[in-house]
Design an enzyme around this catalytic site. Structure first.
Site, PDB file in Angstrom:
ATOM      1  N   GLU A  19       0.826  -1.215   0.000  1.00 29.97           N
ATOM      2  CA  GLU A  19       0.000   0.000   0.000  1.00 29.97           C
ATOM      3  C   GLU A  19       0.857   1.260   0.000  1.00 29.97           C
ATOM      4  OE1 GLU A  19      -0.627  -2.600   2.002  1.00 29.97           O
ATOM      5  OE2 GLU A  19      -2.743  -3.149   1.778  1.00 29.97           O
ATOM      6  N   PHE A  34     -11.761  -7.558  13.250  1.00 35.09           N
ATOM      7  CA  PHE A  34     -10.653  -7.999  12.409  1.00 35.09           C
ATOM      8  C   PHE A  34     -10.325  -6.931  11.366  1.00 35.09           C
ATOM      9  CE2 PHE A  34      -9.136 -10.213   8.523  1.00 35.09           C
ATOM     10  CZ  PHE A  34      -7.892 -10.569   9.021  1.00 35.09           C
ATOM     11  N   GLN A  35      -9.069  -6.608  11.234  1.00 30.21           N
ATOM     12  CA  GLN A  35      -8.576  -5.571  10.328  1.00 30.21           C
ATOM     13  C   GLN A  35      -9.293  -4.236  10.519  1.00 30.21           C
ATOM     14  OE1 GLN A  35      -8.275  -7.174   6.268  1.00 30.21           O
ATOM     15  NE2 GLN A  35      -6.195  -7.836   6.762  1.00 30.21           N
ATOM     16  N   LYS A  48     -17.456  -0.900   4.713  1.00 27.19           N
ATOM     17  CA  LYS A  48     -17.762  -2.001   3.796  1.00 27.19           C
ATOM     18  C   LYS A  48     -19.253  -2.024   3.428  1.00 27.19           C
ATOM     19  CE  LYS A  48     -16.911  -7.019   4.278  1.00 27.19           C
ATOM     20  NZ  LYS A  48     -16.634  -7.565   3.084  1.00 27.19           N
ATOM     21  N   MET A  82      24.056   9.565   4.324  1.00 29.02           N
ATOM     22  CA  MET A  82      23.859  10.794   5.082  1.00 29.02           C
ATOM     23  C   MET A  82      24.103  10.551   6.571  1.00 29.02           C
ATOM     24  SD  MET A  82      23.447  13.907   4.528  1.00 29.02           S
ATOM     25  CE  MET A  82      22.496  14.564   3.160  1.00 29.02           C
TER      26      MET A  82
END
Lengths: 566, 165
Positions: free
Chosen positions: A49, A111-112, A161, A476
């Site tokens: 993502e 969940f999620q 959803k 760096m």
């Protein structure tokens, strides 16, 4: 006509003239992905993502259009966070659409499930949680409006959803009604008269251009201003490309790794006109010592930027597309020659600084100088490529050594400094500008942070050319450890078994390697001529520093010009 | 310096998150914050008491808050002739022996007793913060069990409402 919520989203995207979406499917967005499938809406599947959001960002930076990305609930959303913050810091128009769990499951640690609105509140211009399908068209309209107007920025829409599966008689609203949102265009033109008065009085004026010019697409106006006045110009990292890097008036980038001339001019000038800048600490160093003798003028669209870091004596608040043409018009009306605006003596002085101390390298002869790599690419592409970078030494070398010619040709994470930004951003840029040379300069540290996107690159046949400035250290970090931490190189080495050529090849990207200085030109020429994506692994010496460097908290004229080697 | 801001916001979900998120992110020093419905159904008014170094910092607070999409209007009513009030409920230990002393104190402050039982009573007082502070100090001698305060709210005198300032 009754329509599924998921189809409503697609219709809204069409109405907003979105031509492509970057994303990654998952449980909460299955219906949305089903609608993508059925409508054949263009979509690029990234491999993470974070890749999707950076790709949407690269797409937006290269074109000025609003980038769009999709992700699922929970980890899908949280994986967007770095990308959203990156876009927020650099004012990039972006709409991120995430799925959320079903309405009855919200707040139950399902969940999620993640409260992505709560998480992204400090890093979005605005965000929405949509729980009712009736709200969806209006929210979509507002989100795009907010993302692209005024000072642009990312907007997140979290859609349950259930909303995707619900149905609605779809009508897209024509206007938005936002009581608390004003996107300012024109400001107070009398301020511009005051600016001209100040310019007429100034003996040592400097123009300081920033990302706002690139975002608003006003480089032509800035060029006109320079043509009219001949005033020396300094640029922030985000402002590069506004005027050609090799223009005689251009003194280069200012700040921690700014050029000698740009930094000296900042300390010595008696008028500093900031255009679309936010006086970031990497520019100002210790803010009390920034342009100490100067009258500060600040052009910006965002009133909150004025007096945030540096106190402005004059402010012109409004869109640069309004203020810059007006400024040019009023300057042209005055009967004043270029020499009088810029002051010949001052121009002579800054030009001498430019000649006296050009960018230097601390490397002994023998190895490949990183600056040479960039100069060569600059020469081969004639400054016409879209240049993308990751973050670190290679980013600063690119900013210093590439000859930029056009606005929106330099895509880099300036504000947040996100390693791993480059590859997906290059993908986004190449997709929207298929005819352009898109070149990514990255490091052996940064490329690994989103190297999974090599697969996206290859599978979409995108001809991005990746140049890995491989010095086998996190450069760096290494440089700071060398300069300020007694050469104690704590965990900044990446020496190991990784073979970037094989890594590229494993994902379907051609791989080339340069180990000796004499191979450099041939390999670069070959790589740029090859069709499709190519990764060039260039082995560089470990210890080159980015110079000049202003130590943290130092004054801009106290630059380290020579490196400490060893 | 202390300032009082009247912030009118759209009454939408998440608006308080946006405001509190901004305040904490920008490290603004907020003394008090009090929110409630207004004469318009879709508008909430938040009174914010803010402590800042100087006018520049105040300008930042106002400009940053103004950028929030749901913020409709911010009025700085610090220098406007206004009425500022806070409500406090204070639970104090009170027995047969000292109850009448307590009642005297409550009367002096023009506070009210709103609950009494054998061991405690609850005092209600509205007024400026300093007045509430003063009452709390006196009540300490009796033994304060619990204090709850609303944070200050403010309204200007005269006919002009904050939304038209």
């Amino acid at each position: 006509m009754k329509m599924l919520g998921a189809e409503v989203v697609i219709e809204c995207l069409k109405a907003e003239e979105v031509d492509i979406v970057f994303g990654y499917p998952g449980g909460a967005v299955l219906t949305l992905y089903d609608a993508l499938f059925k409508t054949d809406f263009p979509h690029i599947l990234t491999r993470h993502e974070q890749g999707a959001v950076h790709a949407a960002d690269g797409y937006a930076r290269a074109t000025g259009k609003t980038g769009v990305c999709f992700a699922t609930s929970g980890p899908g959303g949280t994986n967007l966070v770095t990308g959203i913050a990156t876009a927020y810091m650099d004012s990039i128009p972006l709409v991120a659409i995430t799925g959320q769990v079903g309405v009855s499951l919200i707040g139950k640690d399902s969940f999620q499930e993640a409260d992505i609105c709560g998480i992204t509140t400090p890093i979005t211009k605005h965000n929405y949680l949509v729980k009712k399908i009736q709200d969806l068209p209006c929210v979509m309209k507002e989100a795009f409006y907010i993302a692209r107007t005024g000072r642009p920025g990312p907007v997140l829409i979290d859609i349950s959803k259930d909303v995707f599966n619900d149905t609605l008689d779809f009508v897209y609203p024509e206007t938005v009604c936002l009581r608390g949102y004003r996107s300012l265009f024109a400001g107070d033109s009398s301020q511009i008269d005051l600016v001209i008065e100040a310019l007429e009085k100034a003996e040592k004026p400097v123009i300081f251009v920033g990302g706002g010019v690139n975002i608003s697409g006003t480089s032509q106006d800035v060029r006109k201003l320079i043509n009219l006045t001949g005033i020396p110009v300094i640029s922030s990292l985000m402002g590069l490309g506004c005027i050609p890097s090799d223009a005689p008036e251009h003194l280069g980038m200012v700040g921690m790794h700014g050029t000698y001339a740009a930094n000296m001019a900042t300390i010595d000038c008696d008028l500093l006109m900031g255009i679309g800048v936010r006086f970031d600490d990497r520019v100002t160093s210790l803010v009390q010592n920034f342009a100490p003798k100067a009258t500060i003028i600040h052009f910006d669209i965002d009133p909150a930027e004025v007096n945030k870091n540096v106190r402005a004596d004059l402010k012109v608040i409004g869109d640069l597309r309004w203020s810059l043409p007006l400024l040019c018009e009023k300057i042209a009306e005055r009967n004043v020659t270029k020499k009088q605006w810029a002051r010949a003596e001052w121009v002579g002085l800054v030009q001498e600084w430019k000649r006296e101390k050009p960018l230097a390298s601390s490397l002994p002869a023998g190895g490949i100088r990183p600056q040479t790599v960039i100069e060569k690419v600059s020469e081969l592409t004639q400054g016409e490529a879209i240049i993308v970078t990751d973050v670190g030494q290679h980013q600063m070398w690119t900013a210093q050594s590439y000859n930029f010619n056009t606005q929106r040709s330099f895509l880099t994470s300036g504000g947040l400094g996100t390693m791993g930004y480059g590859l997906p951003a290059a993908i986004g840029a190449q997709i929207t500008l298929p005819e352009k040379n898109v070149i990514l300069f990255t490091g052996d540290g940064s490329i690994m942070m989103n190297c999974q996107e090599l697969a996206t690159l290859a599978d979409n046949g995108l001809p991005v050319k990746i140049i890995v400035m491989n010095n086998q250290v996190l450069g760096m970090v290494n440089q700071w450890q060398r300069m300020f931490y007694g050469k104690r190189y704590s965990y900044s080495s990446t020496k190991g078994c990784t073979d970037f050529v094989k890594l590229a090849e494993a994902m379907g990207v051609a791989g080339l390697r340069v180990t000796k200085p004499e191979e450099l030109n041939t390999v670069l020429e070959k790589a740029l001529k090859m069709e499709g994506p190519v990764l060039v692994d260039i082995l560089l010496p470990e210890t080159e520093d980015v110079l000049p460097m202003v130590a943290p908290g130092g004054r801009l004229d106290q630059m380290v010009l020579r490196g400490i080697i060893g | 310096m202390k300032y009082t801001l009247a912030v009118l916001v759209e009454n939408r979900p998440g608006v308080l998150t946006h405001i509190s998120g901004l305040i904490s992110r920008r490290a603004f020093n907020i003394e008090s914050i009090a929110a409630g419905p207004t004469e318009e159904v879709d508008t909430t008014r938040i009174t914010i008491g803010v402590e800042v170094e100087d006018e520049f910092e105040l300008e930042q607070v106002v400009n940053q808050l103004s950028k929030l999409v749901n913020v409709i209007k911010i009025a700085n009513i610090t220098y406007v002739d206004s009425i500022q009030r806070e409500l406090a409920l204070i639970k104090v230990r009170a027995n047969k022996a000292n109850r009448s002393d307590l009642v005297d104190v409550v009367e002096i402050f023009r506070a009210k007793i709103v609950d009494v039982n054998r061991e405690t009573l609850v005092v209600e007082l509205s007024g400026e913060e300093s007045k509430i502070d003063a009452l709390c100090e006196v009540l300490t001698d009796f033994g304060i069990l619990e204090i709850v305060r609303t944070g200050r709210i403010a309204i200007s005198r005269g006919p002009v409402p904050a939304k038209d300032m």
